[in-house]
Design an enzyme around this catalytic site. Structure first.
Site, PDB file in Angstrom:
ATOM      1  N   THR A  95       0.862  -1.188   0.000  1.00 18.82           N
ATOM      2  CA  THR A  95       0.000   0.000   0.000  1.00 18.82           C
ATOM      3  C   THR A  95       0.894   1.233   0.000  1.00 18.82           C
ATOM      4  O   THR A  95       1.629   1.458   0.967  1.00 18.82           O
ATOM      5  CB  THR A  95      -0.902  -0.012   1.244  1.00 18.82           C
ATOM      6  N   GLU A 145      -6.526 -10.084   6.830  1.00 17.81           N
ATOM      7  CA  GLU A 145      -5.894 -11.132   7.640  1.00 17.81           C
ATOM      8  C   GLU A 145      -6.997 -11.945   8.301  1.00 17.81           C
ATOM      9  O   GLU A 145      -8.051 -11.416   8.649  1.00 17.81           O
ATOM     10  CB  GLU A 145      -4.998 -10.492   8.708  1.00 17.81           C
ATOM     11  N   CYS A 180      -3.221  -2.162   8.985  1.00 19.72           N
ATOM     12  CA  CYS A 180      -3.569  -1.339   7.821  1.00 19.72           C
ATOM     13  C   CYS A 180      -4.317  -0.046   8.153  1.00 19.72           C
ATOM     14  O   CYS A 180      -3.813   1.035   7.858  1.00 19.72           O
ATOM     15  CB  CYS A 180      -4.386  -2.158   6.825  1.00 19.72           C
TER      16      CYS A 180
HETATM   17  N1  LIG Z   1      -1.342  -7.221   6.282  1.00 17.93           N
HETATM   18  C1  LIG Z   1      -2.441  -6.977   5.578  1.00 17.93           C
HETATM   19  O1  LIG Z   1      -3.538  -7.433   5.918  1.00 17.93           O
HETATM   20  C2  LIG Z   1      -2.370  -6.153   4.313  1.00 17.93           C
HETATM   21  C3  LIG Z   1      -3.469  -6.129   3.455  1.00 17.93           C
HETATM   22  C4  LIG Z   1      -3.392  -5.368   2.282  1.00 17.93           C
HETATM   23  C5  LIG Z   1      -2.240  -4.648   2.012  1.00 17.93           C
HETATM   24  N2  LIG Z   1      -1.191  -4.684   2.881  1.00 17.93           N
HETATM   25  C6  LIG Z   1       0.016  -3.923   2.540  1.00 17.93           C
HETATM   26  O2  LIG Z   1       0.989  -4.844   2.048  1.00 17.93           O
HETATM   27  C7  LIG Z   1       2.306  -4.430   2.431  1.00 17.93           C
HETATM   28  C8  LIG Z   1       2.988  -5.547   3.205  1.00 17.93           C
HETATM   29  O3  LIG Z   1       2.280  -5.753   4.411  1.00 17.93           O
HETATM   30  P1  LIG Z   1       2.555  -7.019   5.349  1.00 17.93           P
HETATM   31  O4  LIG Z   1       1.562  -6.966   6.440  1.00 17.93           O
HETATM   32  O5  LIG Z   1       2.642  -8.247   4.489  1.00 17.93           O
HETATM   33  O6  LIG Z   1       4.018  -6.642   5.879  1.00 17.93           O
HETATM   34  P2  LIG Z   1       5.044  -7.554   6.727  1.00 17.93           P
HETATM   35  O7  LIG Z   1       5.753  -6.620   7.611  1.00 17.93           O
HETATM   36  O8  LIG Z   1       4.310  -8.726   7.295  1.00 17.93           O
HETATM   37  O9  LIG Z   1       6.053  -8.134   5.625  1.00 17.93           O
HETATM   38  C9  LIG Z   1       6.954  -7.352   4.896  1.00 17.93           C
HETATM   39  C10 LIG Z   1       8.170  -8.233   4.602  1.00 17.93           C
HETATM   40  O10 LIG Z   1       9.013  -7.572   3.666  1.00 17.93           O
HETATM   41  C11 LIG Z   1      10.355  -7.923   3.966  1.00 17.93           C
HETATM   42  N3  LIG Z   1      11.267  -6.984   3.266  1.00 17.93           N
HETATM   43  C12 LIG Z   1      11.469  -5.673   3.486  1.00 17.93           C
HETATM   44  N4  LIG Z   1      12.353  -5.171   2.602  1.00 17.93           N
HETATM   45  C13 LIG Z   1      12.726  -6.198   1.792  1.00 17.93           C
HETATM   46  C14 LIG Z   1      13.593  -6.315   0.674  1.00 17.93           C
HETATM   47  N5  LIG Z   1      14.265  -5.255   0.181  1.00 17.93           N
HETATM   48  N6  LIG Z   1      13.746  -7.520   0.106  1.00 17.93           N
HETATM   49  C15 LIG Z   1      13.060  -8.598   0.576  1.00 17.93           C
HETATM   50  N7  LIG Z   1      12.225  -8.554   1.620  1.00 17.93           N
HETATM   51  C16 LIG Z   1      12.035  -7.353   2.215  1.00 17.93           C
HETATM   52  C17 LIG Z   1      10.396  -7.881   5.479  1.00 17.93           C
HETATM   53  O11 LIG Z   1      11.491  -8.626   5.996  1.00 17.93           O
HETATM   54  C18 LIG Z   1       9.036  -8.518   5.831  1.00 17.93           C
HETATM   55  O12 LIG Z   1       9.147  -9.924   6.009  1.00 17.93           O
HETATM   56  C19 LIG Z   1       2.110  -3.138   3.236  1.00 17.93           C
HETATM   57  O13 LIG Z   1       2.255  -2.053   2.389  1.00 17.93           O
HETATM   58  C20 LIG Z   1       0.680  -3.254   3.715  1.00 17.93           C
HETATM   59  O14 LIG Z   1       0.099  -1.998   3.946  1.00 17.93           O
HETATM   60  C21 LIG Z   1      -1.229  -5.431   4.019  1.00 17.93           C
END
Ligand SMILES: NC(=O)c1ccc[n+]([C@@H]2O[C@H](COP(=O)([O-])OP(=O)(O)OC[C@H]3O[C@@H](n4cnc5c(N)ncnc54)[C@H](O)[C@@H]3O)[C@@H](O)[C@H]2O)c1
Length: 441
Positions: free
Chosen positions: A122, A155, A263
């Site tokens: 996002t 989630e 989020c």
């Molecule tokens: N969690 C949700 O329900 C949800 C739903 C829709 C959108 N989003 C969006 O999706 C995105 C991710 O959210 P999330 O909850 O999965 O985050 P998260 O923190 O669970 O996971 C992010 C991962 O990215 C990894 N990472 C960071 N930089 C990296 C790189 N350069 N190379 C490889 N790995 C790297 C981190 O180690 C981590 O494991 C966010 O922008 C969030 O707003 C999340």
């Protein structure tokens, strides 16, 4: 299609596993070595219903693998998704884009052939333009189309949401990129999921608009719940009465302790920052953020009131700690503010959660954790139902009444009819209805 998923968190892991289940070849990349090692041992780094089976099946089928080697994963892929975190930046609350930009740079260096680079994280409007600029500057010869494809999964129901989405939004003006995205999502739109193509900036904005609207709906019903308490109404009936109107809809009208999670809190803040930067204020969202912040802490005060206004030396057991059921995610969970308010008031706090204790422990210093709701409640002066996990929906209320020091039961999710609670010998406190001893009863 060969796909690299950069970032293997809640979104990257679920999306990667689902894409592989459609038959694509997916490599999930993460910088976190322990996460990748765990996945390679078949252990899930997060709790999400159905995920372990889905991952196991596709790993065994040879379509899904995990690595820390971004170069190799990206070099062999036709589509590279960015699914790294975009937390609130410390200080000003804007989205911290350092992980996205860092990933874009690494991806640019690793690209070997033509590819779409798809932002699933996002990100504020205009981030796609910046990702494109970074790729062009880092690897001037690279042939990459930068596309926005925000993710809407929830989630706790993430796999179902990914596989049966209400819509898929794809932001690009480039026909070749649109064709690749159609190919990636073909199994879904064969199932009739609308694939909506827009400009990249519009796609970025759609995600924030959706989250801000849902946060507004929750906050609206929460404020009405307060009004119900004051005037002698019943919020659940009000919610049903308005939700049956198709123009309003019944979802997200369940009054509770305020929205939390990974989020809504950060996305509403980031949207406000964008609005401020572009001098197009979003006054409604501003109010939503303020009201919600105040509400989370107010829930702690409500427990103190239920204890007769004095919490010092009392023991309070919180049942359910994660921001919602069926996830172990503790980010911005209302339970964090409630614990803080109770500890500030001098109470000893206990906690029980079916899946979230490991995540909660470092975030809740001073809290004593239990692996069973009755053990947490034994000898407590108040029990607070904070998160409505299924295992907490059919508690033996009589047993609680027998084993607690004082029979104070605070239901912040309106799971139990007050009459049932009182019949079991507990005193009911909740939200969206006047207290039982008020003039309205
Ligand atoms: N969690 C949700 O329900 C949800 C739903 C829709 C959108 N989003 C969006 O999706 C995105 C991710 O959210 P999330 O909850 O999965 O985050 P998260 O923190 O669970 O996971 C992010 C991962 O990215 C990894 N990472 C960071 N930089 C990296 C790189 N350069 N190379 C490889 N790995 C790297 C981190 O180690 C981590 O494991 C966010 O922008 C969030 O707003 C999340």
């Amino acid at each position: 299609m060969r796909i690299a998923m950069v970032g293997t968190g809640y979104v990257g892991l679920v999306s990667g596993a689902c894409f592989s289940d459609f038959g694509h070849d997916v490599v999930c990349v993460d910088k976190d070595v322990s996460k990748i090692d765990a996945l390679n041992r078949g252990e899930m780094p997060i709790f999400e219903p159905g995920l372990e089976d889905l991952v196991g099946r596709n790993v065994r089928g040879g379509r899904l693998s995990f690595t820390t080697d971004l170069d190799e994963a990206v070099g062999q892929s036709e589509a590279v998704f960015i699914a790294v975190g975009t937390p609130s930046r410390r200080g000003d609350g804007h989205a911290d884009l350092s992980y996205v930009f860092g990933a874009a740079e690494e991806i640019a260096r690793a690209l070997r052939g033509p590819a779409v680079v798809v932002t699933k994280s996002t990100v504020p409007v205009g981030t796609g333009d910046e990702v494109e600029r970074i790729i062009c500057e880092t690897a001037p010869g690279a042939q990459a189309w930068v596309v926005s494809n925000p993710e809407f999964l929830r989630e706790g129901a993430a796999i179902e949401d990914f596989k049966r989405p209400d819509r898929i939004v794809v932001g690009t003006d480039v026909e070749e990129a649109a064709e690749l995205m159609r190919e990636i999502y073909r199994p879904l739109y064969l199932n009739k999921a609308p694939l909506m193509f827009t400009g990249r900036r519009t796609a970025e904005l759609i995600k924030y608009a959706a989250n801000a609207f849902l946060a507004t709906k929750i906050t609206f019903i929460n404020e009405l719940a307060d009004l119900c308490e004051a005037v002698g109404g019943d919020i659940q009936e009000v919610a049903r009465g308005i939700g049956l109107d198709n123009r309003i809809g019944s979802k997200f009208l369940h009054a509770g302790p305020g929205y939390g999670g990974s989020c809504f809190p950060k996305d509403t803040l980031a949207l406000l920052k964008t609005a401020e930067d572009y001098q197009a204020p979003l006054r409604i969202v501003e109010s939503v953020v303020k009201v919600n912040d105040a509400r989370k802490r107010a829930m702690g005060r409500r427990v103190v009131q239920a204890l007769g206004g004095e919490a010092r030396g009392r023991t309070v057991a919180l049942l359910g700690l994660t921001f919602k059921p069926n996830t172990d995610d503790m980010r911005d969970a209302p339970s964090l503010s409630i614990v803080q308010a109770l500890q500030d008031a001098g109470a000893a706090v206990r906690g029980y959660d079916p899946e979230g204790i490991e995540q909660a422990r470092p975030m809740m210093p001073g809290v004593e954790f239990f692996d069973n709701p009755y053990r947490a409640a034994a000898g407590a002066d108040a029990v607070v139902l904070v998160t409505e996990w299924d295992v907490l929906r059919a508690l033996d209320l009589r047993r609680l009444a027998r084993e607690m020091a004082q029979p104070v039961f605070v239901d912040l999710r309106s799971v139990y009819p007050p009459e049932d609670v009182e019949e079991a010998g507990l005193r009911w406190f909740g939200i969206g209805r006047p207290p039982r001893d008020s003039a309205f009863q």
